[in-house]
Motif scaffolding. Sequence first.
Motif, PDB file in Angstrom:
ATOM      1  N   GLN A   1       5.435   1.153   5.724  1.00 37.72           N
ATOM      2  CA  GLN A   1       6.221   0.800   4.543  1.00 37.72           C
ATOM      3  C   GLN A   1       5.736   1.465   3.267  1.00 37.72           C
ATOM      4  O   GLN A   1       6.447   1.488   2.261  1.00 37.72           O
ATOM      5  CB  GLN A   1       6.224  -0.716   4.348  1.00 37.72           C
ATOM      6  CG  GLN A   1       4.879  -1.309   3.946  1.00 37.72           C
ATOM      7  CD  GLN A   1       4.989  -2.776   3.614  1.00 37.72           C
ATOM      8  OE1 GLN A   1       6.072  -3.371   3.699  1.00 37.72           O
ATOM      9  NE2 GLN A   1       3.885  -3.387   3.237  1.00 37.72           N
ATOM     10  N   SER A   2       4.528   2.027   3.270  1.00 37.19           N
ATOM     11  CA  SER A   2       3.990   2.692   2.081  1.00 37.19           C
ATOM     12  C   SER A   2       4.207   4.197   2.195  1.00 37.19           C
ATOM     13  O   SER A   2       3.765   4.833   3.155  1.00 37.19           O
ATOM     14  CB  SER A   2       2.497   2.401   1.934  1.00 37.19           C
ATOM     15  OG  SER A   2       1.893   3.276   1.010  1.00 37.19           O
ATOM     16  N   GLN A   3       4.881   4.770   1.189  1.00 34.47           N
ATOM     17  CA  GLN A   3       5.155   6.202   1.225  1.00 34.47           C
ATOM     18  C   GLN A   3       3.872   7.019   1.193  1.00 34.47           C
ATOM     19  O   GLN A   3       3.739   8.022   1.919  1.00 34.47           O
ATOM     20  CB  GLN A   3       6.055   6.592   0.058  1.00 34.47           C
ATOM     21  CG  GLN A   3       6.551   8.030   0.137  1.00 34.47           C
ATOM     22  CD  GLN A   3       7.677   8.307  -0.847  1.00 34.47           C
ATOM     23  OE1 GLN A   3       7.901   7.550  -1.769  1.00 34.47           O
ATOM     24  NE2 GLN A   3       8.403   9.402  -0.635  1.00 34.47           N
ATOM     25  N   SER A   4       2.903   6.605   0.369  1.00 35.37           N
ATOM     26  CA  SER A   4       1.648   7.355   0.278  1.00 35.37           C
ATOM     27  C   SER A   4       0.868   7.271   1.585  1.00 35.37           C
ATOM     28  O   SER A   4       0.269   8.255   2.035  1.00 35.37           O
ATOM     29  CB  SER A   4       0.794   6.836  -0.882  1.00 35.37           C
ATOM     30  OG  SER A   4       0.451   5.476  -0.697  1.00 35.37           O
ATOM     31  N   ARG A   5       0.870   6.104   2.201  1.00 36.63           N
ATOM     32  CA  ARG A   5       0.166   5.945   3.479  1.00 36.63           C
ATOM     33  C   ARG A   5       0.884   6.709   4.595  1.00 36.63           C
ATOM     34  O   ARG A   5       0.235   7.249   5.495  1.00 36.63           O
ATOM     35  CB  ARG A   5       0.034   4.459   3.824  1.00 36.63           C
ATOM     36  CG  ARG A   5      -1.012   3.736   2.986  1.00 36.63           C
ATOM     37  CD  ARG A   5      -1.010   2.235   3.233  1.00 36.63           C
ATOM     38  NE  ARG A   5      -1.275   1.894   4.624  1.00 36.63           N
ATOM     39  CZ  ARG A   5      -2.482   1.818   5.169  1.00 36.63           C
ATOM     40  NH1 ARG A   5      -3.549   2.090   4.435  1.00 36.63           N
ATOM     41  NH2 ARG A   5      -2.634   1.474   6.439  1.00 36.63           N
TER      42      ARG A   5
END
Length: 463
Positions: free
Chosen positions: A301-305
Amino acid sequence: MVLNDEKSRGKSRNAKPTRPAGGSYRPVPEPKAGLDARIAATKILGAVVDKKTPLDGMLDAEHGNPAIRELSEADRSLVRAILHSALRHLPRIEAILDSLLDTPLPDGARSLKHLLIVAAAQMLYLDVPDHSAVDLAVEQSNRDPRNRRFAKLVNALLRRIGREKEALLESVGALPCLPGWFLDRLTTVYGRDAAHAIAEAQLQPAAIDLTVKQEAQVWADKLNGKVLPTGSVRLEKFRGAIPTLEGFDDGAWWVQDAAAAIPARLFGDINGKRAADLCAAPGGKTAQLIAMGAEVTAVEQSQSRLKRLEGNLARLGLKADCVLASLLDFHPEKPFDAILLDAPCSSTGTMRRHPDVPWTKGPADIAKLAELQEKLLRHALTLVGPGGVVVFSNCSLDPLEGEDMVARVLADNPDCRRVAIVAADWPGLEEAITPLGEFRTTPAMLADEGGLDGFYACVIAKI
């Protein structure tokens, strides 16, 4: 014993004259080497202990605490070492300081206490010369208006620690180094002896474990490591830069704690099957599933991750269908054959790597995360068809986030059943298999091999 130090503060020989608004000159001391690192360590320790702020984020060189961002790489490494030592041994350090004070520190002297802990951690548990730790702590006291009047106390107390170090360490050697609430919880769940063994195990930093694509023993020989019962390769004494190791550039392996490598292996043969890793970043388990031959969808759900996951897979030469989505909003067109749900948790099993966790988390956090995990697991079970398998896991030591929650979900889903893990299939880790056939590791297991993270995992089949 608390003394005013106004008369004893001298002027630095290297002071630079400056003209304040009033017109007269006042010397401004030159910064001492290493002082900024100690100031940063003191500030960050206070944020961890008093404000429950996670340590890793504050230590980030680009986005962390401002005091960290201004330091050199060497000083940032020193701050990390100081804080890890201070947090691992915090109850013992506090007990030593308390034993040396005639009267307790004032209630409002939190920054002074953190300063003393930082200095004591260097003297008791690191290879920092005593005179350097004492000198910098006194200098730090004098530069802080809140602590200036305690500079003589800081000097006297720390010098006494230097003189009586061995006796002081022996006096607190049996004191468990965990916060009271957490030790009590571990004692209730595992018993007193096991709880104390876990507390002792977290005092040792974790070794570096690698998951290899194939030929674990070959890579253990190449990298001067050994193969663990999980199939991981452990590098016990390596302290250099990971990218310099043979095989890194070729994507032959990736760093992953031995316990974290267990859940993916619980699927058995998944070659050619459709699998999903539902909380995928940073991608270690995703990589395992791909290497095992599965067609993998990685959900994050995290774009950076997710970007980090994609970068890790690219280095390894592995491909997955990477999806940016909240798990609860993820509804694929076709059911999967296998799903790995390594759910967000309190991370209490990772104390060896993250010694701040027991000090930043509490019972309320565990209860809240258990509720989230239950929602995620219930949804994950809807994403597999009959005959499909879900492996649920996390790195918490608390049954509220594991056994208790899973039992509740199974009771509400008669079309699902627990598949018992067979202890004989895991030689060397038989003690980690519970009577119900679930995995439950603790940091005290494999003690002779250097320990491993605390992990929970179970296998659920859709009937």
